[in-house]
Design a protein around this motif. Structure first.
Motif, mmCIF file in Angstrom:
data_model
loop_
_atom_site.group_PDB
_atom_site.id
_atom_site.type_symbol
_atom_site.label_atom_id
_atom_site.label_comp_id
_atom_site.label_asym_id
_atom_site.label_seq_id
_atom_site.Cartn_x
_atom_site.Cartn_y
_atom_site.Cartn_z
ATOM 1 N N GLY A 1 20.311 36.290 -32.637
ATOM 2 C CA GLY A 1 19.700 35.663 -33.804
ATOM 3 C C GLY A 1 19.276 36.624 -34.892
ATOM 4 N N PHE A 2 19.503 37.917 -34.684
ATOM 5 C CA PHE A 2 19.094 38.922 -35.665
ATOM 6 C C PHE A 2 20.259 39.848 -36.002
ATOM 7 C CE2 PHE A 2 15.080 37.555 -33.917
ATOM 8 C CZ PHE A 2 14.212 37.590 -35.007
ATOM 9 N N GLY A 3 20.217 40.416 -37.205
ATOM 10 C CA GLY A 3 21.196 41.403 -37.614
ATOM 11 C C GLY A 3 22.618 40.880 -37.533
ATOM 12 N N ALA A 4 23.492 41.673 -36.907
ATOM 13 C CA ALA A 4 24.905 41.318 -36.812
ATOM 14 C C ALA A 4 25.233 40.525 -35.559
ATOM 15 C CB ALA A 4 25.755 42.593 -36.852
ATOM 16 N N SER A 5 24.240 40.180 -34.762
ATOM 17 C CA SER A 5 24.473 39.390 -33.555
ATOM 18 C C SER A 5 24.583 37.910 -33.892
ATOM 19 C CB SER A 5 23.344 39.602 -32.545
ATOM 20 O OG SER A 5 23.407 40.881 -31.969
ATOM 21 N N ASP A 6 25.246 37.172 -33.005
ATOM 22 C CA ASP A 6 25.311 35.723 -33.142
ATOM 23 C C ASP A 6 24.013 35.120 -32.624
ATOM 24 O OD1 ASP A 6 27.876 36.042 -34.108
ATOM 25 O OD2 ASP A 6 28.845 35.535 -32.191
ATOM 26 N N GLY A 7 23.975 33.814 -32.601
ATOM 27 C CA GLY A 7 22.809 33.112 -32.075
ATOM 28 C C GLY A 7 22.119 32.269 -33.122
ATOM 29 N N ASP A 8 21.824 31.036 -32.752
ATOM 30 C CA ASP A 8 21.067 30.107 -33.597
ATOM 31 C C ASP A 8 19.943 29.505 -32.779
ATOM 32 O OD1 ASP A 8 22.500 30.058 -36.166
ATOM 33 O OD2 ASP A 8 24.193 29.337 -34.968
ATOM 34 N N PRO A 9 18.812 29.210 -33.445
ATOM 35 C CA PRO A 9 18.523 29.444 -34.861
ATOM 36 C C PRO A 9 18.343 30.933 -35.160
ATOM 37 C CG PRO A 9 16.566 28.666 -33.751
ATOM 38 C CD PRO A 9 17.678 28.583 -32.743
ATOM 39 N N ARG A 10 18.518 31.300 -36.427
ATOM 40 C CA ARG A 10 18.399 32.678 -36.853
ATOM 41 C C ARG A 10 16.926 33.065 -37.033
ATOM 42 N NH1 ARG A 10 22.557 35.374 -35.690
ATOM 43 N NH2 ARG A 10 22.013 36.943 -37.275
ATOM 44 N N GLN A 11 16.666 34.358 -36.856
ATOM 45 C CA GLN A 11 15.355 34.955 -37.139
ATOM 46 C C GLN A 11 14.219 34.352 -36.300
ATOM 47 O OE1 GLN A 11 17.313 37.404 -39.106
ATOM 48 N NE2 GLN A 11 15.150 37.701 -39.577
ATOM 49 N N VAL A 12 14.557 33.906 -35.114
ATOM 50 C CA VAL A 12 13.556 33.333 -34.203
ATOM 51 C C VAL A 12 13.345 34.303 -33.042
ATOM 52 C CG1 VAL A 12 13.022 31.467 -32.588
ATOM 53 C CG2 VAL A 12 14.068 30.949 -34.806
ATOM 54 N N VAL A 13 12.105 34.707 -32.822
ATOM 55 C CA VAL A 13 11.785 35.635 -31.739
ATOM 56 C C VAL A 13 11.551 34.861 -30.445
ATOM 57 C CG1 VAL A 13 10.148 37.344 -30.865
ATOM 58 C CG2 VAL A 13 10.792 37.355 -33.290
ATOM 59 N N SER A 14 12.391 35.111 -29.470
ATOM 60 C CA SER A 14 12.202 34.587 -28.119
ATOM 61 C C SER A 14 12.015 35.788 -27.209
ATOM 62 C CB SER A 14 13.416 33.773 -27.675
ATOM 63 O OG SER A 14 13.402 33.583 -26.261
ATOM 64 N N LEU A 15 10.820 35.964 -26.684
ATOM 65 C CA LEU A 15 10.574 37.131 -25.839
ATOM 66 C C LEU A 15 11.459 37.117 -24.595
ATOM 67 C CD1 LEU A 15 6.688 37.431 -26.073
ATOM 68 C CD2 LEU A 15 8.447 38.505 -27.483
ATOM 69 N N ALA A 16 11.600 35.943 -23.968
ATOM 70 C CA ALA A 16 12.453 35.847 -22.787
ATOM 71 C C ALA A 16 13.898 36.145 -23.158
ATOM 72 C CB ALA A 16 12.338 34.455 -22.171
ATOM 73 N N GLY A 17 14.330 35.651 -24.318
ATOM 74 C CA GLY A 17 15.690 35.909 -24.768
ATOM 75 C C GLY A 17 15.926 37.376 -25.050
ATOM 76 N N GLN A 18 14.955 38.037 -25.665
ATOM 77 C CA GLN A 18 15.117 39.454 -25.976
ATOM 78 C C GLN A 18 15.124 40.305 -24.715
ATOM 79 O OE1 GLN A 18 12.338 40.631 -29.051
ATOM 80 N NE2 GLN A 18 13.453 39.483 -30.608
ATOM 81 N N VAL A 19 14.306 39.962 -23.759
ATOM 82 C CA VAL A 19 14.329 40.696 -22.481
ATOM 83 C C VAL A 19 15.696 40.524 -21.818
ATOM 84 C CG1 VAL A 19 13.410 40.685 -20.121
ATOM 85 C CG2 VAL A 19 11.843 40.695 -22.074
ATOM 86 N N ALA A 20 16.247 39.310 -21.881
ATOM 87 C CA ALA A 20 17.585 39.081 -21.325
ATOM 88 C C ALA A 20 18.622 39.904 -22.076
ATOM 89 C CB ALA A 20 17.928 37.589 -21.407
ATOM 90 N N ASP A 21 18.440 40.060 -23.389
ATOM 91 C CA ASP A 21 19.373 40.871 -24.184
ATOM 92 C C ASP A 21 19.324 42.336 -23.764
ATOM 93 O OD1 ASP A 21 19.953 38.543 -25.529
ATOM 94 O OD2 ASP A 21 18.765 39.041 -27.305
ATOM 95 N N VAL A 22 18.139 42.842 -23.441
ATOM 96 C CA VAL A 22 18.027 44.230 -22.972
ATOM 97 C C VAL A 22 18.777 44.387 -21.652
ATOM 98 C CG1 VAL A 22 16.471 46.072 -22.253
ATOM 99 C CG2 VAL A 22 15.814 44.582 -24.141
#
Length: 308
Positions: free
Chosen positions: A65-86
């Motif tokens: 949802g940020f920068g050049a990555s895909d994902g909708d909705p855009r510009q939404v912070v999901s802590l669980a999602g970001q941890v999964a991205d790491v």
């Protein structure tokens, strides 16, 4: 420097590989995680380039949802999602040419400095962790915010967050606010200097916009609880006058995780490129990794101490 992508929970995430000059033998890899609404083209490259110059692979990436990555909705912070991205970024980094998959290092700054603690505590393939000005306790961050904002400002921020969360629950788009704004204006970060500091590192894909319910997400942020579960070397780099990520919370977590701690007499953004303590922070991180990764070019003495 090579661009690539990986998939996290079915979402394509953009990433960049900074490879060391010599690829004759497999080398460790550092996966770098950014902070609130951060994109990989906003201040991470100088850190990654320093690791690569020292003979260590480095990987930066954009959260979903940020920068050049895909994902909708855009510009939404999901802590669980970001941890999964790491987690997904680590798995992708281990597959890169020249990488030693048994020597993975996590580096995170601000919000990412907490993410890497949570992730490292859940994995057995991480050999070291570095957290720069980490945000590890949402409740403590809320208390710190009370010292720098009026009660009315915080209530208004919470109200906007509730409205945004309700809109999303109803299937509508979130309410958006600036990531950084001037003091007294609406925004996620409105302390004096934050607007100028973030814009000084902002890259072309960065947007000064984030879903207002980020305040609800951050309120439940507690990677400090995972610190006691770390079994690998951990370097915590703190800014002694940090007005955004509570110093005492970072120090408490560092003690719990038996971390090495480096202090810098600055504020939250002062470890970023262009700031006074960027180079000392980089050199201390490299010294930490040389010692704990057993690299051949380990130096005999400490980097020069930071002086007030």
């Amino acid at each position: 420097m090579t661009n690539f992508s990986f998939t996290s929970s079915g979402v394509r995430c953009a990433a960049t590989h900074f490879a060391p000059a010599s690829l004759e033998t497999r080398a460790p890899v550092v996966v770098l995680a950014h902070g609130l609404a951060g994109t990989q083209d906003s201040g991470l490259a100088p850190f990654a380039e320093a690791f690569a110059a020292a003979g260590i692979h480095a990987v930066t990436f954009d959260y979903r949802g940020f920068g050049a990555s895909d994902g909708d909705p855009r510009q939404v912070v999901s802590l669980a999602g970001q941890v999964a991205d790491v987690h997904a970024a680590i798995d992708a980094a281990k597959r890169l040419d020249g990488v030693d998959p048994e020597r993975v290092v996590l580096w995170g700054i601000s919000l990412g400095g907490g993410h890497v603690v949570s992730v490292a505590a859940e994995r057995s393939d991480v050999v070291a962790v570095i957290s720069a000005v980490p945000m590890v306790d949402g409740v403590a961050a809320g208390r710190l915010a009370l010292q720098h904002h009026s009660a009315g400002q915080l209530l208004a921020s919470t109200g906007r967050g509730v409205v945004s969360a309700l809109r999303r629950k109803a299937g509508r788009g979130p309410s958006m606010i600036p990531v950084v704004a001037m003091p007294g204006e609406v925004g996620a970060l409105t302390l004096s200097g934050a607007y100028e500091d973030y814009h000084s590192i902002a890259g072309p894909t960065w947007r000064n916009e984030v879903a207002a319910d980020v305040v609800m997400e951050l309120g439940g942020r507690a990677p400090a609880k995972a610190a006691a579960g770390l079994s690998v070397p951990w370097l915590v780099q703190v800014a002694d006058f940090d007005r955004s990520a509570p110093l005492h919370a970072a120090m408490k977590a560092a003690f719990s995780g038996r971390a090495e701690v480096r202090h810098y007499p600055g504020d939250h953004f002062d470890l970023f490129p262009g700031k006074a303590f960027h180079e000392p922070a980089v050199q201390h991180a490299l010294h930490f990794l040389r010692r704990h990764l057993g690299l051949a070019d380990v130096v005999a003495s400490e980097p020069e101490a930071v002086r007030v």
